[in-house]
Design a protein around this motif. Structure first.
Motif, PDB file in Angstrom:
ATOM      1  N   PHE A 179     -11.233  -2.533  -1.410  1.00 55.89           N
ATOM      2  CA  PHE A 179     -11.181  -2.198   0.013  1.00 55.89           C
ATOM      3  C   PHE A 179      -9.875  -2.704   0.630  1.00 55.89           C
ATOM      4  O   PHE A 179      -9.192  -1.975   1.339  1.00 55.89           O
ATOM      5  CB  PHE A 179     -12.397  -2.817   0.717  1.00 55.89           C
ATOM      6  N   VAL A 180      -9.530  -3.952   0.327  1.00 56.85           N
ATOM      7  CA  VAL A 180      -8.280  -4.525   0.836  1.00 56.85           C
ATOM      8  C   VAL A 180      -7.089  -3.759   0.269  1.00 56.85           C
ATOM      9  O   VAL A 180      -6.118  -3.480   0.985  1.00 56.85           O
ATOM     10  CB  VAL A 180      -8.193  -6.035   0.512  1.00 56.85           C
ATOM     11  N   GLY A 181      -7.170  -3.376  -1.000  1.00 59.50           N
ATOM     12  CA  GLY A 181      -6.092  -2.597  -1.611  1.00 59.50           C
ATOM     13  C   GLY A 181      -5.897  -1.240  -0.942  1.00 59.50           C
ATOM     14  O   GLY A 181      -4.769  -0.839  -0.656  1.00 59.50           O
ATOM     15  N   VAL A 182      -6.999  -0.549  -0.683  1.00 57.64           N
ATOM     16  CA  VAL A 182      -6.907   0.750  -0.009  1.00 57.64           C
ATOM     17  C   VAL A 182      -6.357   0.573   1.404  1.00 57.64           C
ATOM     18  O   VAL A 182      -5.501   1.340   1.848  1.00 57.64           O
ATOM     19  CB  VAL A 182      -8.276   1.475   0.002  1.00 57.64           C
ATOM     20  N   ASN A 183      -6.836  -0.450   2.122  1.00 56.73           N
ATOM     21  CA  ASN A 183      -6.315  -0.696   3.474  1.00 56.73           C
ATOM     22  C   ASN A 183      -4.822  -1.023   3.434  1.00 56.73           C
ATOM     23  O   ASN A 183      -4.058  -0.559   4.288  1.00 56.73           O
ATOM     24  CB  ASN A 183      -7.077  -1.836   4.147  1.00 56.73           C
ATOM     25  N   SER A 184      -4.410  -1.811   2.464  1.00 51.94           N
ATOM     26  CA  SER A 184      -2.989  -2.158   2.335  1.00 51.94           C
ATOM     27  C   SER A 184      -2.162  -0.917   2.012  1.00 51.94           C
ATOM     28  O   SER A 184      -1.064  -0.737   2.539  1.00 51.94           O
ATOM     29  CB  SER A 184      -2.796  -3.220   1.252  1.00 51.94           C
ATOM     30  N   GLY A 185      -2.707  -0.069   1.151  1.00 48.04           N
ATOM     31  CA  GLY A 185      -2.032   1.193   0.847  1.00 48.04           C
ATOM     32  C   GLY A 185      -1.898   2.062   2.084  1.00 48.04           C
ATOM     33  O   GLY A 185      -0.878   2.720   2.291  1.00 48.04           O
ATOM     34  N   GLY A 186      -2.930   2.049   2.929  1.00 44.31           N
ATOM     35  CA  GLY A 186      -2.873   2.792   4.183  1.00 44.31           C
ATOM     36  C   GLY A 186      -1.793   2.268   5.106  1.00 44.31           C
ATOM     37  O   GLY A 186      -1.083   3.039   5.757  1.00 44.31           O
ATOM     38  N   LEU A 187      -1.662   0.954   5.164  1.00 40.84           N
ATOM     39  CA  LEU A 187      -0.605   0.354   5.980  1.00 40.84           C
ATOM     40  C   LEU A 187       0.772   0.776   5.469  1.00 40.84           C
ATOM     41  O   LEU A 187       1.638   1.192   6.252  1.00 40.84           O
ATOM     42  CB  LEU A 187      -0.724  -1.170   5.973  1.00 40.84           C
ATOM     43  N   LEU A 188       0.979   0.705   4.158  1.00 46.10           N
ATOM     44  CA  LEU A 188       2.271   1.102   3.584  1.00 46.10           C
ATOM     45  C   LEU A 188       2.542   2.590   3.805  1.00 46.10           C
ATOM     46  O   LEU A 188       3.661   2.984   4.131  1.00 46.10           O
ATOM     47  CB  LEU A 188       2.304   0.767   2.091  1.00 46.10           C
ATOM     48  N   MET A 189       1.499   3.401   3.649  1.00 55.33           N
ATOM     49  CA  MET A 189       1.638   4.846   3.878  1.00 55.33           C
ATOM     50  C   MET A 189       2.002   5.122   5.335  1.00 55.33           C
ATOM     51  O   MET A 189       2.880   5.950   5.621  1.00 55.33           O
ATOM     52  CB  MET A 189       0.330   5.541   3.517  1.00 55.33           C
ATOM     53  N   ASN A 190       1.362   4.401   6.243  1.00 54.61           N
ATOM     54  CA  ASN A 190       1.645   4.551   7.664  1.00 54.61           C
ATOM     55  C   ASN A 190       3.103   4.208   7.956  1.00 54.61           C
ATOM     56  O   ASN A 190       3.814   4.957   8.637  1.00 54.61           O
ATOM     57  CB  ASN A 190       0.702   3.642   8.470  1.00 54.61           C
ATOM     58  N   MET A 191       3.554   3.079   7.443  1.00 56.68           N
ATOM     59  CA  MET A 191       4.933   2.651   7.682  1.00 56.68           C
ATOM     60  C   MET A 191       5.935   3.652   7.104  1.00 56.68           C
ATOM     61  O   MET A 191       6.906   4.019   7.763  1.00 56.68           O
ATOM     62  CB  MET A 191       5.160   1.261   7.078  1.00 56.68           C
ATOM     63  N   ALA A 192       5.689   4.104   5.877  1.00 57.82           N
ATOM     64  CA  ALA A 192       6.626   5.017   5.211  1.00 57.82           C
ATOM     65  C   ALA A 192       6.680   6.374   5.909  1.00 57.82           C
ATOM     66  O   ALA A 192       7.768   6.904   6.174  1.00 57.82           O
ATOM     67  CB  ALA A 192       6.231   5.188   3.747  1.00 57.82           C
ATOM     68  N   LEU A 193       5.512   6.938   6.227  1.00 55.96           N
ATOM     69  CA  LEU A 193       5.499   8.260   6.858  1.00 55.96           C
ATOM     70  C   LEU A 193       6.064   8.225   8.277  1.00 55.96           C
ATOM     71  O   LEU A 193       6.765   9.157   8.689  1.00 55.96           O
ATOM     72  CB  LEU A 193       4.080   8.839   6.865  1.00 55.96           C
TER      73      LEU A 193
END
Length: 155
Positions: A89-103
């Motif tokens: 869950f933390v990994g998916v949330n962290s991936g979402g944060l990185l995806m948000n920043m990159a996009l």
């Protein structure tokens, strides 16, 4: 992962909204509001003696635990594998944060799109990606074999 209408006991939230996607969004909205409230609370408690980022980290630490419990019990309705589920869950949330920043960086810095509408669109895309990430990574369960396998093995 079965749909809400295929789950033997969908639980109180899924009985009301009927769709797992809507339940996911409802829990997300609630958790976002909680995170905002916690951030403001920590800012008030900590005052100006510490950097504001500390308030954000404290709020995040509390809200991610609550989000995990709510998604696990109200949306995806799984049992067992608590630590594994939480780490994913933390990994998916962290991936979402990185995806948000990159996009958002791509939209604003490279494509020169306006920042506020871009942020809204990107957050929507990340929310959709997060739903699938949590469904197929965080709370994924192997199908129960129909050849008389014990339900206890799943929990």
């Amino acid at each position: 992962m079965p749909r809400a209408d295929e789950v033997e006991d969908p639980g109180p939230l899924l009985r009301i909204v009927k769709r797992q996607e809507i339940a996911f969004a409802a829990v997300g909205v609630l958790n976002t509001a909680l995170g905002m409230g916690l951030t403001v609370m920590w800012l008030a408690i900590l005052g100006t003696s510490v950097p504001p980022a500390v308030a954000v980290v404290l709020a995040y630490a509390i809200s991610i635990l609550i989000a995990f419990v709510l998604h696990r019990t109200l949306v995806f309705r799984v049992r067992g594998h608590l630590l594994r589920d939480f780490l994913r869950f933390v990994g998916v949330n962290s991936g979402g944060l990185l995806m948000n920043m990159a996009l958002l960086s791509l939209a604003v810095s490279v494509l020169h799109l306006p920042s506020k509408p871009s942020a809204v669109v990107v957050m929507g895309l990340v929310a959709i990606a997060s739903y699938f990430g949590h469904r197929y990574i965080s709370f994924r369960r192997e199908p129960v074999p129909s050849s008389g396998g014990s339900d206890a093995e799943q929990f």
